[in-house]
Design a protein around this motif. Sequence first.
Motif, mmCIF file in Angstrom:
data_model
loop_
_atom_site.group_PDB
_atom_site.id
_atom_site.type_symbol
_atom_site.label_atom_id
_atom_site.label_comp_id
_atom_site.label_asym_id
_atom_site.label_seq_id
_atom_site.Cartn_x
_atom_site.Cartn_y
_atom_site.Cartn_z
ATOM 1 N N ILE A 171 -3.771 -3.012 1.387
ATOM 2 C CA ILE A 171 -2.640 -3.531 2.159
ATOM 3 C C ILE A 171 -1.702 -2.341 2.340
ATOM 4 O O ILE A 171 -1.108 -1.854 1.384
ATOM 5 N N GLU A 172 -1.660 -1.846 3.576
ATOM 6 C CA GLU A 172 -0.836 -0.684 3.884
ATOM 7 C C GLU A 172 0.584 -1.124 4.207
ATOM 8 O O GLU A 172 0.865 -2.296 4.392
ATOM 9 N N ALA B 205 6.642 -1.093 -5.722
ATOM 10 C CA ALA B 205 6.316 -1.986 -6.838
ATOM 11 C C ALA B 205 4.807 -2.134 -7.013
ATOM 12 O O ALA B 205 4.312 -2.223 -8.136
ATOM 13 N N GLY B 206 4.072 -2.157 -5.904
ATOM 14 C CA GLY B 206 2.635 -2.415 -5.973
ATOM 15 C C GLY B 206 1.749 -1.192 -6.023
ATOM 16 O O GLY B 206 0.630 -1.256 -6.528
ATOM 17 N N ASP B 207 2.218 -0.072 -5.500
ATOM 18 C CA ASP B 207 1.392 1.135 -5.383
ATOM 19 C C ASP B 207 1.431 1.930 -6.680
ATOM 20 O O ASP B 207 2.238 2.832 -6.854
ATOM 21 N N LYS B 208 0.551 1.586 -7.602
ATOM 22 C CA LYS B 208 0.548 2.202 -8.933
ATOM 23 C C LYS B 208 0.001 3.625 -8.941
ATOM 24 O O LYS B 208 0.369 4.429 -9.788
ATOM 25 N N ASP B 209 -0.911 3.948 -8.016
ATOM 26 C CA ASP B 209 -1.521 5.283 -8.039
ATOM 27 C C ASP B 209 -0.890 6.252 -7.033
ATOM 28 O O ASP B 209 -1.330 7.391 -6.914
ATOM 29 N N GLY B 210 0.130 5.790 -6.311
ATOM 30 C CA GLY B 210 0.879 6.673 -5.429
ATOM 31 C C GLY B 210 0.176 7.098 -4.162
ATOM 32 O O GLY B 210 0.559 8.078 -3.534
ATOM 33 N N LYS C 193 -0.530 2.869 -0.475
ATOM 34 C CA LYS C 193 -1.090 1.561 -0.099
ATOM 35 C C LYS C 193 -1.420 0.790 -1.364
ATOM 36 O O LYS C 193 -1.457 1.361 -2.462
ATOM 37 N N ILE C 194 -1.652 -0.500 -1.212
ATOM 38 C CA ILE C 194 -1.926 -1.366 -2.361
ATOM 39 C C ILE C 194 -3.378 -1.837 -2.296
ATOM 40 O O ILE C 194 -3.782 -2.513 -1.345
#
Length: 110
Positions: free
Chosen positions: A59-60, A89-94, A97-98
């Motif tokens: 999800i971009e 909040a959702g993009d943990k790896d930077g 995108k999710i």
Amino acid sequence: MAMTDLLSAEEIKAAVAAFSAAESFSHKKFFEMVGLKKKSQEDIKKIFHILDKDRSGFIEEDELKFILKGFTPNGRDLSDKETKTLLVAGDKDGDGKIGIDEFITLVAEA
């Protein structure tokens, strides 16, 4: 598959209405109100695929802007600020995108 196959139409309507004002969106409150928090990982994955409009497996940012419309066509667009907050909040790896695992974590943390 439609969002209402997985979530209650009444809960979707109430959750989207609760965040109808600009700059009011809170993913944590929204996920709880819409009933996402109590869903299985399998159902959360199905919801992810509904929100992943271009079927990229992510999800971009441009899809996040329309996340409320993913739940109901009459949902409003998120502001740029709300979209960025949700992405961070959702993009943990930077990577900007999710992914599906990040989405599951985002819902779990809500």
